[in-house]
Design an enzyme around this catalytic site. Structure first.
Site, short mmCIF file in Angstrom:
data_model
loop_
_atom_site.label_atom_id
_atom_site.label_comp_id
_atom_site.label_asym_id
_atom_site.label_seq_id
_atom_site.Cartn_x
_atom_site.Cartn_y
_atom_site.Cartn_z
N GLY A 69 0.81 -1.21 0.00
CA GLY A 69 0.00 0.00 0.00
C GLY A 69 0.84 1.27 0.00
O GLY A 69 0.51 2.25 -0.66
N ASN A 149 -7.83 3.85 8.92
CA ASN A 149 -7.26 2.69 9.58
C ASN A 149 -7.32 2.74 11.10
O ASN A 149 -7.16 1.73 11.77
CB ASN A 149 -5.81 2.50 9.13
CG ASN A 149 -5.02 3.77 9.14
OD1 ASN A 149 -5.37 4.74 8.46
ND2 ASN A 149 -3.97 3.81 9.91
N ALA A 198 -2.25 -6.44 -0.10
CA ALA A 198 -2.74 -7.82 0.07
C ALA A 198 -2.78 -8.27 1.54
O ALA A 198 -3.63 -9.08 1.91
CB ALA A 198 -1.85 -8.76 -0.73
N CYS A 323 1.56 1.68 12.65
CA CYS A 323 2.67 2.52 12.22
C CYS A 323 2.95 3.64 13.22
O CYS A 323 4.08 4.04 13.39
CB CYS A 323 2.36 3.15 10.86
SG CYS A 323 1.51 2.02 9.79
N1 PLP Z 1 -2.80 2.93 3.86
C1 PLP Z 1 -3.53 2.52 4.90
C2 PLP Z 1 -4.88 3.12 5.15
C3 PLP Z 1 -3.06 1.53 5.76
O1 PLP Z 1 -3.78 1.12 6.79
C4 PLP Z 1 -1.76 0.97 5.50
C5 PLP Z 1 -1.18 -0.04 6.40
O2 PLP Z 1 -1.36 -0.02 7.59
C6 PLP Z 1 -1.05 1.44 4.39
C7 PLP Z 1 -1.60 2.42 3.59
C8 PLP Z 1 0.29 0.89 4.04
O3 PLP Z 1 0.19 -0.39 3.45
P1 PLP Z 1 1.43 -1.40 3.41
O4 PLP Z 1 1.60 -1.91 4.80
O5 PLP Z 1 1.01 -2.48 2.46
O6 PLP Z 1 2.58 -0.64 2.90
#
Ligand code: PLP
Length: 375
Positions: A69, A149, A198, A323
């Site tokens: 993502g 999120n 994914a 994060c």
């Molecule tokens: N965007 C949102 C809303 C997310 O919740 C996350 C992951 O927590 C990401 C982007 C980032 O995705 P990835 O972990 O696949 O890099």
């Protein structure tokens, strides 16, 4: 372990692992090679791309596989600003975006782009009327996530997409939390760029996609060979792509029943928390929220203490997003909702998934009650 952190990541479905395994071993071939066994791998990638595209009613040529993502969000913004070069330098986003968008915007600001953040209400919902008023002659992009999120609020992306399309502005949505969880139909919504990952839908980590509306001509992400139609060079992550497609097929079969089940469990969990622990508050939007997410502000104890005490009982939850957990900075999402720092420091996110059981949630309420109420 009682795992209540599905918004951080999900456990790959056994079917996903089974699909991937041969491609980590015997079927190791490079899909760009000429010989027949490699061509068969190439065909599998093409099938995977088609299945994933069908899932959101998109053209398979609009799907570009990425490493997740974060990469998709970064690339989406880069495509948008390069495709709209010369048309303006104003971008509208929301104050609740994931750092993958938030920090990319920060970088664009350094390059001279002007970023305006839409207003949201206390539930985290973007005010579309106000957003409309923010549009200027030089606005080139609106980037608003599909669902948040941390609090699960689902944004009105159909309305925002329409607004953008009517004004000739590009629209990007970060659908990392919704892809495979709630329906996305690109025939019904005007979306130019969409990011997904994914590992949020029982697929592998390090695997995602960017949907780029056909006809939108933006900058390549990686220069090299001709993979991903020359837009993102590099030998494909074959197991990842096939695992992603398997996870999508499972989501297609299970999405409706999973979301009804998770919503029921989540609502009962929140009700119990409200009954058993005086002073608890639930965050996010009542009417428009991801089925599996509960953001809960407790009357006392900071989130870190609660997380440690829960962890001692085998319960995995998180403070805000994975994060930002550990960063010890108060959540920008809760702050944008107008929740004071002192309250956001007492807020936990519980995110449910396919394996979550009612008794696990009841036990979690019991543990929280004994910590906070002391009985
Ligand atoms: N965007 C949102 C809303 C997310 O919740 C996350 C992951 O927590 C990401 C982007 C980032 O995705 P990835 O972990 O696949 O890099």
């Amino acid at each position: 372990m009682i795992y209540l952190d599905h918004a951080a990541t999900t456990k790959p479905d056994p079917e996903v692992t089974k699909t991937m395994l041969p491609f980590l071993g015997e079927q190791f071939l490079n899909p760009s090679a000429f010989y027949q066994p490699a061509v068969r791998v190439r065909v599998k990638i093409d099938d995977a791309r088609r299945e994933i595209a069908d899932f959101i009613h998109a053209d398979p040529r609009a799907i570009f596989f990425t490493s997740g993502g974060t990469e998709a969000d970064n690339w989406a913004l880069r495509i948008a600003v390069t495709a709209m070069a010369g048309k303006g330098r104003h971008i509208i986003s929301s104050p609740v975006e994931h750092p993958a968008v938030r920090n990319s915007l920060q970088y664009l600001r350094k390059l001279g782009f002007e970023i305006s953040l839409a207003e949201i209400n206390r539930e985290g919902l973007v005010d579309v009327d106000r957003l409309k008023d923010m549009i200027r002659e030089d606005t080139i992009l609106i980037s608003v996530m599909h669902a948040n999120n941390e609090i699960g609020t689902i944004e009105p992306i159909e309305e925002i997409g329409k607004l953008a399309a009517d004004r000739g502005i590009l629209f990007h949505t970060d659908a990392v939390q919704t892809f495979g969880h709630i329906p996305i139909d690109l025939r019904k919504c005007h979306i130019d760029l969409l990011s997904a990952s994914a590992h949020k839908l029982y697929g592998p980590k390090g695997m995602g996609l960017l949907y780029v509306r056909p006809g939108l001509d933006g900058e390549k992400l990686l220069y090299g060979g001709g993979q991903e139609r020359g837009m993102r060079a590099g030998t494909e992550n074959v197991p990842g792509i096939l695992g992603f497609a398997r996870a999508v097929r499972l989501a297609e079969e299970r999405m409706d029943q999973d979301s009804v089940r998770e919503m029921k469990l989540r609502d009962a969990f929140e009700k119990k928390l409200l009954e058993e622990i005086p002073g608890v508050r639930i965050n996010g939007c009542r009417q428009s929220r991801l089925p599996g997410i509960a953001s809960v502000t407790f009357p006392e104890f900071d989130a870190e203490t609660l997380l440690v005490l829960l962890d001692q009982k085998g319960i995995c939850a998180s403070a805000g997003s994975a994060c930002s957990a550990g960063a010890r900075t108060p959540s920008h999402v809760l702050a944008a909702c107008g929740i004071p720092t002192e309250e956001s420091r007492r807020t936990l996110r519980f995110s449910l998934g396919r394996e979550t059981k009612e008794e696990d949630l009841n036990y979690t309420v019991k543990v929280l009650r004994s910590i906070i109420v002391g009985e």
